[in-house]
Motif scaffolding. Structure first.
Motif, PDB file in Angstrom:
ATOM      1  N   PRO A 185     161.889  25.717 -21.372  1.00 26.64           N
ATOM      2  CA  PRO A 185     163.233  25.115 -21.441  1.00 26.64           C
ATOM      3  C   PRO A 185     163.818  24.813 -20.062  1.00 26.64           C
ATOM      4  O   PRO A 185     164.523  23.813 -19.887  1.00 26.64           O
ATOM      5  CB  PRO A 185     164.059  26.176 -22.185  1.00 26.64           C
ATOM      6  N   LEU A 186     163.498  25.677 -19.080  1.00 25.04           N
ATOM      7  CA  LEU A 186     164.002  25.439 -17.729  1.00 25.04           C
ATOM      8  C   LEU A 186     163.368  24.202 -17.113  1.00 25.04           C
ATOM      9  O   LEU A 186     164.038  23.453 -16.392  1.00 25.04           O
ATOM     10  CB  LEU A 186     163.738  26.664 -16.854  1.00 25.04           C
ATOM     11  N   TYR A 187     162.077  23.992 -17.373  1.00 23.85           N
ATOM     12  CA  TYR A 187     161.421  22.776 -16.871  1.00 23.85           C
ATOM     13  C   TYR A 187     162.133  21.524 -17.386  1.00 23.85           C
ATOM     14  O   TYR A 187     162.377  20.578 -16.625  1.00 23.85           O
ATOM     15  CB  TYR A 187     159.955  22.744 -17.305  1.00 23.85           C
ATOM     16  N   TYR A 188     162.457  21.526 -18.663  1.00 27.18           N
ATOM     17  CA  TYR A 188     163.124  20.357 -19.243  1.00 27.18           C
ATOM     18  C   TYR A 188     164.524  20.175 -18.666  1.00 27.18           C
ATOM     19  O   TYR A 188     164.940  19.059 -18.344  1.00 27.18           O
ATOM     20  CB  TYR A 188     163.188  20.482 -20.771  1.00 27.18           C
ATOM     21  N   ALA A 189     165.263  21.280 -18.527  1.00 25.88           N
ATOM     22  CA  ALA A 189     166.631  21.182 -18.007  1.00 25.88           C
ATOM     23  C   ALA A 189     166.628  20.721 -16.551  1.00 25.88           C
ATOM     24  O   ALA A 189     167.384  19.808 -16.158  1.00 25.88           O
ATOM     25  CB  ALA A 189     167.326  22.536 -18.132  1.00 25.88           C
ATOM     26  N   ILE A 190     165.762  21.329 -15.726  1.00 25.98           N
ATOM     27  CA  ILE A 190     165.718  20.983 -14.306  1.00 25.98           C
ATOM     28  C   ILE A 190     165.248  19.547 -14.108  1.00 25.98           C
ATOM     29  O   ILE A 190     165.838  18.782 -13.327  1.00 25.98           O
ATOM     30  CB  ILE A 190     164.793  21.966 -13.555  1.00 25.98           C
ATOM     31  N   SER A 191     164.185  19.169 -14.807  1.00 26.12           N
ATOM     32  CA  SER A 191     163.662  17.809 -14.636  1.00 26.12           C
ATOM     33  C   SER A 191     164.663  16.766 -15.126  1.00 26.12           C
ATOM     34  O   SER A 191     164.786  15.690 -14.530  1.00 26.12           O
ATOM     35  CB  SER A 191     162.342  17.661 -15.378  1.00 26.12           C
ATOM     36  N   ALA A 192     165.419  17.071 -16.205  1.00 25.29           N
ATOM     37  CA  ALA A 192     166.415  16.119 -16.713  1.00 25.29           C
ATOM     38  C   ALA A 192     167.515  15.881 -15.685  1.00 25.29           C
ATOM     39  O   ALA A 192     167.924  14.739 -15.424  1.00 25.29           O
ATOM     40  CB  ALA A 192     167.008  16.631 -18.025  1.00 25.29           C
ATOM     41  N   ILE A 193     168.007  16.956 -15.072  1.00 24.70           N
ATOM     42  CA  ILE A 193     169.077  16.821 -14.070  1.00 24.70           C
ATOM     43  C   ILE A 193     168.560  16.087 -12.833  1.00 24.70           C
ATOM     44  O   ILE A 193     169.211  15.180 -12.295  1.00 24.70           O
ATOM     45  CB  ILE A 193     169.626  18.204 -13.697  1.00 24.70           C
ATOM     46  N   MET A 194     167.360  16.462 -12.379  1.00 23.28           N
ATOM     47  CA  MET A 194     166.810  15.826 -11.177  1.00 23.28           C
ATOM     48  C   MET A 194     166.533  14.341 -11.403  1.00 23.28           C
ATOM     49  O   MET A 194     166.837  13.510 -10.530  1.00 23.28           O
ATOM     50  CB  MET A 194     165.524  16.539 -10.756  1.00 23.28           C
ATOM     51  N   LEU A 195     165.980  13.998 -12.554  1.00 26.20           N
ATOM     52  CA  LEU A 195     165.679  12.592 -12.817  1.00 26.20           C
ATOM     53  C   LEU A 195     166.955  11.762 -12.941  1.00 26.20           C
ATOM     54  O   LEU A 195     166.966  10.581 -12.558  1.00 26.20           O
ATOM     55  CB  LEU A 195     164.844  12.472 -14.096  1.00 26.20           C
ATOM     56  N   SER A 196     168.028  12.376 -13.438  1.00 29.45           N
ATOM     57  CA  SER A 196     169.313  11.661 -13.514  1.00 29.45           C
ATOM     58  C   SER A 196     169.828  11.344 -12.116  1.00 29.45           C
ATOM     59  O   SER A 196     170.263  10.215 -11.836  1.00 29.45           O
ATOM     60  CB  SER A 196     170.331  12.497 -14.287  1.00 29.45           C
ATOM     61  N   TRP A 197     169.787  12.341 -11.236  1.00 27.64           N
ATOM     62  CA  TRP A 197     170.200  12.097  -9.857  1.00 27.64           C
ATOM     63  C   TRP A 197     169.264  11.107  -9.169  1.00 27.64           C
ATOM     64  O   TRP A 197     169.722  10.249  -8.404  1.00 27.64           O
ATOM     65  CB  TRP A 197     170.225  13.412  -9.072  1.00 27.64           C
ATOM     66  N   HIS A 198     167.979  11.244  -9.406  1.00 27.30           N
ATOM     67  CA  HIS A 198     167.010  10.345  -8.777  1.00 27.30           C
ATOM     68  C   HIS A 198     167.270   8.893  -9.200  1.00 27.30           C
ATOM     69  O   HIS A 198     167.209   7.969  -8.371  1.00 27.30           O
ATOM     70  CB  HIS A 198     165.591  10.782  -9.154  1.00 27.30           C
ATOM     71  N   TRP A 199     167.542   8.685 -10.481  1.00 25.46           N
ATOM     72  CA  TRP A 199     167.853   7.326 -10.962  1.00 25.46           C
ATOM     73  C   TRP A 199     169.113   6.801 -10.269  1.00 25.46           C
ATOM     74  O   TRP A 199     169.176   5.636  -9.871  1.00 25.46           O
ATOM     75  CB  TRP A 199     168.051   7.357 -12.469  1.00 25.46           C
TER      76      TRP A 199
END
Length: 343
Positions: free
Chosen positions: A14-28
């Motif tokens: 679950p942490l992988y999904y949460a962290i990657s979702a936040i990072m990809l939002s900022w990256h976009w």
């Protein structure tokens, strides 16, 4: 090992999904304003954005931590009284101390909660970045292509965010001096901010009574142990993870400075400083008139003390002896007894 692996996967997934979702939002977002999607700057800023989101979500817990820490400081005199009263009976002392914590709504472990909750996020980010760099392994919402770009990204084209001080020194064919310098700067920044945060709390927001006793000794120990532990472990952290932890420490330091300045604990140096600032502000706005200094009172000159005449015997008065200073003068028509009457 299979059971522990399953438990670890159950926690980390679950942490992988949460962290990657936040990072990809900022990256976009950063790529929309012109940053290179494959550049290290966009990924490094995404890690900083992840840190800010995590710390904002932890604000309610931070408020609870501040309240509990303040209660721990204020009840120290009562804890000392219990130690004097039940020092011979450890079991009774533990019971009374826990009762005091319950009655005052104090949790002695609340100060560690933000750190403990961030540790799984810290390790998840470490593993996500490490495996993306070594194997291009994707976790959470990262695709294999994004994982490869994330693991191979370099800040300014010079500093790979997946490398650490130790990795650049040991595993490279030649030590990468640029990576070592940046990693060392981040390790020192992480250590210094950890120390400053703890020191700020002890020097400004702890009353005098709380500076002695078991709780104070615990705080003093953490003041030196935590920076040393982070400093020694920091040489193995990738630059991306060091960015996360240093940003988190800076957030904590600023947040704590704001709380101490605007809502200090009673009886502390920060509380007295706030009282002085509020008084000065009120005087500038004319809401509080400064008390004028009382004028110096001049002492009135004392009247000269009149010298009392010496007491004379009756015989001396009859003989008309020399009168003492201050006595009445003889009348002009008074006869001198030493001479005969004039005819």
């Amino acid at each position: 090992m299979g059971i522990f692996s399953d438990i670890g996967s159950l926690i980390m997934t679950p942490l992988y999904y949460a962290i990657s979702a936040i990072m990809l939002s900022w990256h976009w977002l950063f790529t929309q304003i012109g940053l290179d999607p494959e550049g290290g700057a966009s990924w490094a800023l995404s890690i900083i954005g992840l840190t800010l989101v995590i710390r904002i979500l932890l604000i309610p817990l931070f408020v609870k931590q501040i309240k509990s820490s303040r209660n721990m400081q204020l009840i120290q005199p009562k804890v000392k009284e219990l130690q004097k009263k039940y020092g011979h009976d450890r079991e009774r002392l533990a019971q009374e101390t826990m009762k005091l914590y319950k009655d005052t709504g104090t949790n002695p472990f609340a100060s560690c909660l933000p750190l403990l909750l961030q540790m799984p996020i810290f390790f998840a980010l470490f593993r996500l970045l490490d495996q993306a760099a070594k194997n291009g392994t994707a976790h959470g919402l990262l695709t294999e292509e994004l994982a490869r770009k994330f693991g191979a990204s370099e800040i300014f084209g010079v500093f790979p965010i997946s490398e650490s001080f130790w990795q650049a020194r040991v595993w490279g064919a030649e030590p990468d001096g640029a990576v070592m310098v940046l990693a060392l700067i981040l390790v020192l920044a992480m250590t210094a901010t950890t120390f400053t945060t703890q020191r700020q709390l002890m020097s400004k927001n702890m009353p005098a009574d709380a500076l002695s006793g078991p709780y104070a000794q615990q705080q003093k120990m953490l003041l030196y142990v935590l920076p040393v532990a982070f400093g020694l472990g920091g040489v193995a952290f990738p630059i991306g993870v060091l960015l996360y932890w240093t940003t988190s420490n800076l957030w904590t330091m600023g947040q704590q400075f704001y709380v101490i300045r605007n809502n200090p604990a009673p009886g502390t140096p920060a509380f007295q400083a706030k009282v002085d600032r509020d008084r000065a502000k009120a005087e500038r706005k004319g809401l509080l008139v400064a008390e004028p200094e009382a004028p110096a009172v001049k002492e009135k000159p004392r009247a000269a003390t009149r010298q009392q005449p010496k007491k004379q015997t009756r015989q001396q008065r009859r003989q008309g002896g020399t009168r003492p200073p201050g006595s009445a003068q003889a009348k002009p028509n008074q006869k001198n007894p030493s001479k005969g009457e004039e005819s």
